[in-house]
Design an enzyme around this catalytic site. Structure first.
Site, PDB file in Angstrom:
ATOM      1  N   GLY A 186       6.627  -7.048  -5.956  1.00  0.00           N
ATOM      2  CA  GLY A 186       7.688  -6.057  -5.833  1.00  0.00           C
ATOM      3  C   GLY A 186       8.717  -6.410  -4.783  1.00  0.00           C
ATOM      4  O   GLY A 186       9.163  -5.546  -4.024  1.00  0.00           O
ATOM      5  N   LYS A 194      -1.698   6.704  -4.455  1.00  0.00           N
ATOM      6  CA  LYS A 194      -1.860   5.782  -3.327  1.00  0.00           C
ATOM      7  C   LYS A 194      -3.314   5.748  -2.858  1.00  0.00           C
ATOM      8  O   LYS A 194      -3.834   4.687  -2.485  1.00  0.00           O
ATOM      9  CB  LYS A 194      -0.948   6.183  -2.169  1.00  0.00           C
ATOM     10  CG  LYS A 194       0.529   6.108  -2.472  1.00  0.00           C
ATOM     11  CD  LYS A 194       0.981   4.719  -2.880  1.00  0.00           C
ATOM     12  CE  LYS A 194       1.010   3.719  -1.749  1.00  0.00           C
ATOM     13  NZ  LYS A 194       1.644   2.435  -2.130  1.00  0.00           N
ATOM     14  N   VAL A 223       9.254   6.167   5.669  1.00  0.00           N
ATOM     15  CA  VAL A 223       9.862   4.936   6.184  1.00  0.00           C
ATOM     16  C   VAL A 223      11.375   5.074   6.292  1.00  0.00           C
ATOM     17  O   VAL A 223      12.077   5.190   5.278  1.00  0.00           O
ATOM     18  CB  VAL A 223       9.497   3.725   5.293  1.00  0.00           C
ATOM     19  CG1 VAL A 223      10.049   2.438   5.901  1.00  0.00           C
ATOM     20  CG2 VAL A 223       7.982   3.620   5.137  1.00  0.00           C
ATOM     21  N   THR A 254       2.906  -5.089  -2.245  1.00  0.00           N
ATOM     22  CA  THR A 254       3.681  -3.915  -1.849  1.00  0.00           C
ATOM     23  C   THR A 254       4.088  -3.047  -3.039  1.00  0.00           C
ATOM     24  O   THR A 254       4.456  -1.888  -2.858  1.00  0.00           O
ATOM     25  CB  THR A 254       4.979  -4.314  -1.111  1.00  0.00           C
ATOM     26  OG1 THR A 254       5.894  -4.900  -2.043  1.00  0.00           O
ATOM     27  CG2 THR A 254       4.694  -5.292   0.015  1.00  0.00           C
ATOM     28  N   ALA A 255       4.053  -3.608  -4.240  1.00  0.00           N
ATOM     29  CA  ALA A 255       4.609  -2.917  -5.410  1.00  0.00           C
ATOM     30  C   ALA A 255       3.795  -1.688  -5.787  1.00  0.00           C
ATOM     31  O   ALA A 255       2.579  -1.764  -5.937  1.00  0.00           O
ATOM     32  CB  ALA A 255       4.668  -3.882  -6.598  1.00  0.00           C
ATOM     33  N   LEU A 285      12.192 -19.453  -0.544  1.00  0.00           N
ATOM     34  CA  LEU A 285      12.049 -18.236  -1.342  1.00  0.00           C
ATOM     35  C   LEU A 285      12.166 -18.588  -2.824  1.00  0.00           C
ATOM     36  O   LEU A 285      13.095 -19.271  -3.238  1.00  0.00           O
ATOM     37  CB  LEU A 285      13.136 -17.227  -0.966  1.00  0.00           C
ATOM     38  CG  LEU A 285      13.205 -15.932  -1.792  1.00  0.00           C
ATOM     39  CD1 LEU A 285      11.941 -15.100  -1.613  1.00  0.00           C
ATOM     40  CD2 LEU A 285      14.442 -15.118  -1.397  1.00  0.00           C
TER      41      LEU A 285
END
Length: 336
Positions: A8, A159, A185, A82-83, A56
């Protein structure tokens, strides 16, 4: 330097994680559902990369499909996952959020294990920590959200169940897992794709609501969240542990007052809304409906473990909020 698979990579948090990893010398292979977002990610990171940054690259892979994951893990030393879906409003069908989060985490971690990649850092959330049966108490990494409570939102369930699935897979497949559990965040995005958390700051700055609900949540700066992912990856002693990423809690009304002080000419709400009014408005606004279970409570979590074991020095909640607002104003997201 080692190659890290970052899922992600186009996300608000993930772009910051990619930047930290690259500038630390890691090579990063980012997963995208659509490869046409690769240029967006490159453009966001380019102004901040150092001359010693790692390479990258990108690969196409979707949390809801097996296609591409085996290839994505080729040559990879570690996974940073993280996705996960983050809705602005809770869906009518909870499975819309829960299924891709849980099944996606299972799919990615099992693919990692099959490829022999054992080091994993997972982005979870403080919603997986906060137990609504213990309101207004300071909670820590030993606490878990109770997914059986009727007031637990689909997002919190997603989550929590995803993180629990990750720990179970780590146990059965021999993965060396660390989880990072951020609060709400804030902080500056690297580009204009910043998602739900900064949309809240945008909403307050636009004065969309005449008053603020009596609700408070843990807050963290995105730059600290990214730093914690890097430190987790680099410190073997973090394996097998959860780490809360939060610098403190802020009530929504305090967010309004902080932003009003910084932007006194803007019509920003600073008054606390009566709870009966919030419940009435929630009948018509799904995004307000999301906060009803938390109404009247200030959720608080401890960051002691991150401070002690990772050496974190967190950006203060107000500074994180103002950094987000400053970016939104300077980049024309809010009309003067």
């Amino acid at each position: 330097m080692e190659l890290v698979l970052l899922t992600g990579v186009s996300g608000f948090i993930a772009k910051h994680v990619a930047l930290k990893l690259l500038n630390a010398g890691y090579s990063v292979r980012g997963t995208l559902r659509r490869m046409d977002r690769a240029d967006e990610v490159r453009a966001a990171l380019a102004p901040y990369l150092t001359e010693h940054a790692g390479e990258l690259s990108f690969v196409q892979a979707d949390l809801e499909s097996d296609a591409g994951w085996a290839e994505a893990f080729q040559g990879v030393a570690a996974l940073v996952h993280t996705a996960s879906p983050f809705p602005g409003a809770q869906p009518k069908d909870p499975a819309q959020v829960i299924r891709p989060a849980v099944e996606g985490t299972e799919r990615v971690l099992k693919a990692a294990a099959a490829a022999g990649v054992t080091r994993v850092v997972l982005t979870s959330s403080t919603v997986a920590v906060l137990n609504e049966a213990k309101p207004d108490t300071l909670q820590d990494e030993a606490d878990w959200c109770d997914t059986h409570l009727p007031t637990t939102t689909p997002y919190a369930r997603s989550k929590t169940l995803a993180e629990r699935a990750a720990w179970e897979i780590a146990k059965t497949r021999g993965l060396r897992l660390t989880t990072i559990n951020p609060g709400l965040v804030f902080g500056p995005p690297l580009d204009g794709h910043y998602g739900t958390s900064l949309a809240l700051v945008e909403r307050i700055l636009k004065g969309r609501d005449p008053m603020m609900p009596l609700v408070g949540q843990p807050v963290v700066d995105v730059r600290d969240v990214a730093e914690m992912h890097l430190r987790a990856l680099e410190r073997p002693e973090t394996i097998g542990r959860r780490y809360i990423a939060a610098s403190g809690s802020m009530a929504f009304v305090d967010m309004g007052r902080t932003l009003k002080a910084a932007y006194p000419t803007r019509r920003i709400p600073t008054r606390e809304a009566p709870q009966v009014l919030v419940r009435l408005l929630a009948l018509f606004d799904p995004s307000i409906r999301t906060i009803l279970p938390k109404l009247g409570h200030l959720e608080r979590v401890s960051n002691a473990r991150a401070v002690k074991e990772m050496g974190m020095e967190f950006i203060a909640p107000k500074a994180a909020l103002l950094a987000a607002a400053d970016w939104l104003v300077k980049h024309g997201r809010i009309r003067a």
